[in-house]
Motif scaffolding. Sequence first.
Motif, PDB file in Angstrom:
ATOM      1  N   SER A  84     -10.039  -0.861  -2.457  1.00  0.00           N
ATOM      2  CA  SER A  84      -8.705  -0.237  -2.064  1.00  0.00           C
ATOM      3  C   SER A  84      -8.149  -0.906  -0.735  1.00  0.00           C
ATOM      4  O   SER A  84      -7.276  -0.340  -0.270  1.00  0.00           O
ATOM      5  CB  SER A  84      -8.852   1.291  -1.987  1.00  0.00           C
ATOM      6  OG  SER A  84      -9.762   1.580  -0.946  1.00  0.00           O
ATOM      7  N   GLY A  85      -8.654  -2.015  -0.582  1.00  0.00           N
ATOM      8  CA  GLY A  85      -8.185  -2.699   0.701  1.00  0.00           C
ATOM      9  C   GLY A  85      -6.694  -3.181   0.854  1.00  0.00           C
ATOM     10  O   GLY A  85      -6.213  -3.661   1.793  1.00  0.00           O
ATOM     11  N   ILE A  86      -5.911  -3.312  -0.316  1.00  0.00           N
ATOM     12  CA  ILE A  86      -4.681  -3.855  -0.648  1.00  0.00           C
ATOM     13  C   ILE A  86      -3.790  -2.591  -1.206  1.00  0.00           C
ATOM     14  O   ILE A  86      -4.368  -2.338  -2.302  1.00  0.00           O
ATOM     15  CB  ILE A  86      -4.338  -5.055  -1.141  1.00  0.00           C
ATOM     16  CG1 ILE A  86      -5.372  -6.286  -0.245  1.00  0.00           C
ATOM     17  CG2 ILE A  86      -3.111  -5.511  -1.444  1.00  0.00           C
ATOM     18  CD1 ILE A  86      -5.142  -7.410  -0.946  1.00  0.00           C
ATOM     19  N   TYR A  87      -2.855  -2.463  -0.687  1.00  0.00           N
ATOM     20  CA  TYR A  87      -1.549  -1.651  -1.416  1.00  0.00           C
ATOM     21  C   TYR A  87      -0.354  -2.046  -1.642  1.00  0.00           C
ATOM     22  O   TYR A  87       0.176  -2.889  -0.784  1.00  0.00           O
ATOM     23  CB  TYR A  87      -1.314  -0.377  -0.491  1.00  0.00           C
ATOM     24  CG  TYR A  87      -0.373   0.758  -0.779  1.00  0.00           C
ATOM     25  CD1 TYR A  87      -0.807   1.547  -1.702  1.00  0.00           C
ATOM     26  CD2 TYR A  87       0.980   0.762  -0.621  1.00  0.00           C
ATOM     27  CE1 TYR A  87      -0.005   2.462  -2.318  1.00  0.00           C
ATOM     28  CE2 TYR A  87       1.834   1.489  -1.194  1.00  0.00           C
ATOM     29  CZ  TYR A  87       1.517   2.401  -1.959  1.00  0.00           C
ATOM     30  OH  TYR A  87       2.166   3.324  -2.391  1.00  0.00           O
TER      31      TYR A  87
ATOM     32  N   ASP B 167       8.691   3.788  -0.468  1.00  0.00           N
ATOM     33  CA  ASP B 167       7.696   3.613   0.482  1.00  0.00           C
ATOM     34  C   ASP B 167       8.206   3.334   1.714  1.00  0.00           C
ATOM     35  O   ASP B 167       9.142   2.809   2.007  1.00  0.00           O
ATOM     36  CB  ASP B 167       6.418   2.789   0.134  1.00  0.00           C
ATOM     37  CG  ASP B 167       5.528   3.335  -0.874  1.00  0.00           C
ATOM     38  OD1 ASP B 167       5.406   4.588  -1.093  1.00  0.00           O
ATOM     39  OD2 ASP B 167       4.740   2.474  -1.393  1.00  0.00           O
ATOM     40  N   THR B 168       7.268   3.715   2.949  1.00  0.00           N
ATOM     41  CA  THR B 168       7.502   3.479   4.260  1.00  0.00           C
ATOM     42  C   THR B 168       5.981   3.082   4.914  1.00  0.00           C
ATOM     43  O   THR B 168       5.298   3.574   4.213  1.00  0.00           O
ATOM     44  CB  THR B 168       8.175   4.408   5.069  1.00  0.00           C
ATOM     45  OG1 THR B 168       7.473   5.549   5.394  1.00  0.00           O
ATOM     46  CG2 THR B 168       9.534   4.937   4.585  1.00  0.00           C
TER      47      THR B 168
ATOM     48  N   ALA C 258      -0.814   8.424   3.594  1.00  0.00           N
ATOM     49  CA  ALA C 258      -1.331   8.713   2.265  1.00  0.00           C
ATOM     50  C   ALA C 258      -2.739   8.417   2.333  1.00  0.00           C
ATOM     51  O   ALA C 258      -3.631   8.627   1.485  1.00  0.00           O
ATOM     52  CB  ALA C 258      -0.653   7.874   1.176  1.00  0.00           C
ATOM     53  N   HIS C 259      -3.165   7.349   3.143  1.00  0.00           N
ATOM     54  CA  HIS C 259      -4.518   6.590   3.156  1.00  0.00           C
ATOM     55  C   HIS C 259      -5.221   7.135   4.493  1.00  0.00           C
ATOM     56  O   HIS C 259      -6.386   6.444   4.709  1.00  0.00           O
ATOM     57  CB  HIS C 259      -4.726   5.184   3.227  1.00  0.00           C
ATOM     58  CG  HIS C 259      -4.152   4.549   1.698  1.00  0.00           C
ATOM     59  ND1 HIS C 259      -2.684   4.403   1.584  1.00  0.00           N
ATOM     60  CD2 HIS C 259      -4.650   4.204   0.788  1.00  0.00           C
ATOM     61  CE1 HIS C 259      -2.317   4.050   0.420  1.00  0.00           C
ATOM     62  NE2 HIS C 259      -3.671   3.669  -0.128  1.00  0.00           N
TER      63      HIS C 259
END
Length: 570
Positions: free
Chosen positions: A330-333, A339-340, A347-348
């Motif tokens: 999950s290291g990249i979104y 989104d901002t 969220a993370h």
Amino acid sequence: MPTPNDVITQALKHVDYREGPNNDTVFNRRFGRIPGYPADGYGYPWCQSFQSIIFKDAGMRPDADYPWTAACASATQWFTSRGRFDRTPKVGDQALFGTDGGSHVELVIAVFNDGRDIETIGGNTNSGQSANGDGVYRKRYNNWASTTRIHGFGHPAYSATGGGQTTPPNGGQGTKFKVAAGMTLLGIAAALGVPLADLLAANPEIRNPDQITEGQVINVPQKPVQPTPQPTEKPTEKPTPKPTEKPVERPSGDSYTVKRGDTLGVIAKAHGVTLAALLKANPGRFPNPDLIEPGQKVTIPAGNAQKPQAKPSTPKPPTRPATPPTTTESGIYTVKKGDTLSGIARAHHIELPALLAANAGRFPDPDLIFPGQRVFLPVRSKTPNPPAKPKPPVDQRPTPATPPSKQPEPSGGATADSLLPLPLTHAQSSWDFTPEMRENAAIIRQEAHAVFGAGLGDRAAVIGVATAIQESGLKNLRYGDQDSLGLFQQRPSMGWGTVAQVTDPHYAARKFFTTMKELAPGKFGPDYLTKVPLYQVSHIVQLSGSPEAPAKYERAAAQIVAQLAKGGSQ
């Protein structure tokens, strides 16, 4: 005794005020009637009466501290007779225009670049270089001595400690700063010479740094006193280094001369440093980091980002990460619509400064991200196990810096009439669309759908296309009034973006629609797209000197959008 900031505070309250018929304004009504003018004697030119009123409201004494007059020539004479008039601008001065200072006046609210550039607020003016106009505007004049008709500057009698400032209002090492129209946190941080992360830390109540409002008061962290650098080893000796021991670190004070087309983000990336580090190394030199000019000098901070040293035992992300700086799946979104960065951080469960640090140099303007961009998420787990097999990398195909939104699907049901929910308010003009214009109209529709969705996207696109026809002839212009550029003639100096951004049709259209979505509901209500005339919705974004002009292209815009909605190219 009042200070320049007291007067500037009064002036800021009136930005965007518009006059009534025949120059009738609240300022003239307060100043007094002058027989012989329209509107029962209150319809006279009001640039100087505006100054008289705001100085009075700030507590200055009429005719003792400043000229109480409605005539610019009288104001010039007042300053000259008291030895308070010259060609050196200071914050709080009155800038008097014309060959003898008798044509127009504006209040100086900031001075930049050793007095070469100024920012002003004036009444009875407009957003361009022309003095005449319809309201109160905030303006910037670069290289004013050669590009304007300014005759000189009158210096009101402020307190001994209050005048002569040359920094933006409220911009010193104080504790508070009042947000003005068009400002961003990034721009404020640069103007105050403090890192963006420090500004965020001093204002924990700002949960979404992408949304600050005019009039909002924010805390300004005290800038630490920079200690004198202590030499680490033999500073006075100059041993001949071995060829392999040539220093990698960039010496402090190394400078770069800005070239045409440069941005601070591009300069930072080219020199292997972060934008935050570059701004920190140039405190106060770039009040608007989106506006730099060829010939300016940029100090490059010391750093070794050009040749990062691998340190497996200390998994710090490199300044310019070529691969994701995490070992988690999950290291990249991937950024989605709406989104901002602050929202992604929340969220993370990540602090925003940590997210910015993990993406150093990847978002030159952290207030602007686009769907499809990838955000590196810093590792929240403990030190990774070295023996563990590395996870396969997440999709690392390059993403464009300004990715276009997803192309909307053709819709067979759209007609020009269905995109005109209100009776046309003005006589209509036809428009011949060249292939270039048709392509730009398609981009505008694409971004309208990205912001408003399929239901209202085409009506929003009609407003955007009509506005672009009026502003640029639906062409991506590289020129315009002052520094106006692109499809919508957006100005970098007014906070619309960098030169590269406002001349990117996708960015320009997206900025037009997101600004509309932010401003219009508060003025017109939620149904503004279908219940408010096109030119009124357009004007709340553009603040044009000819607010009704886009209305004459409404049918032409509806026709091209309907064709695009059907997937047509005729």
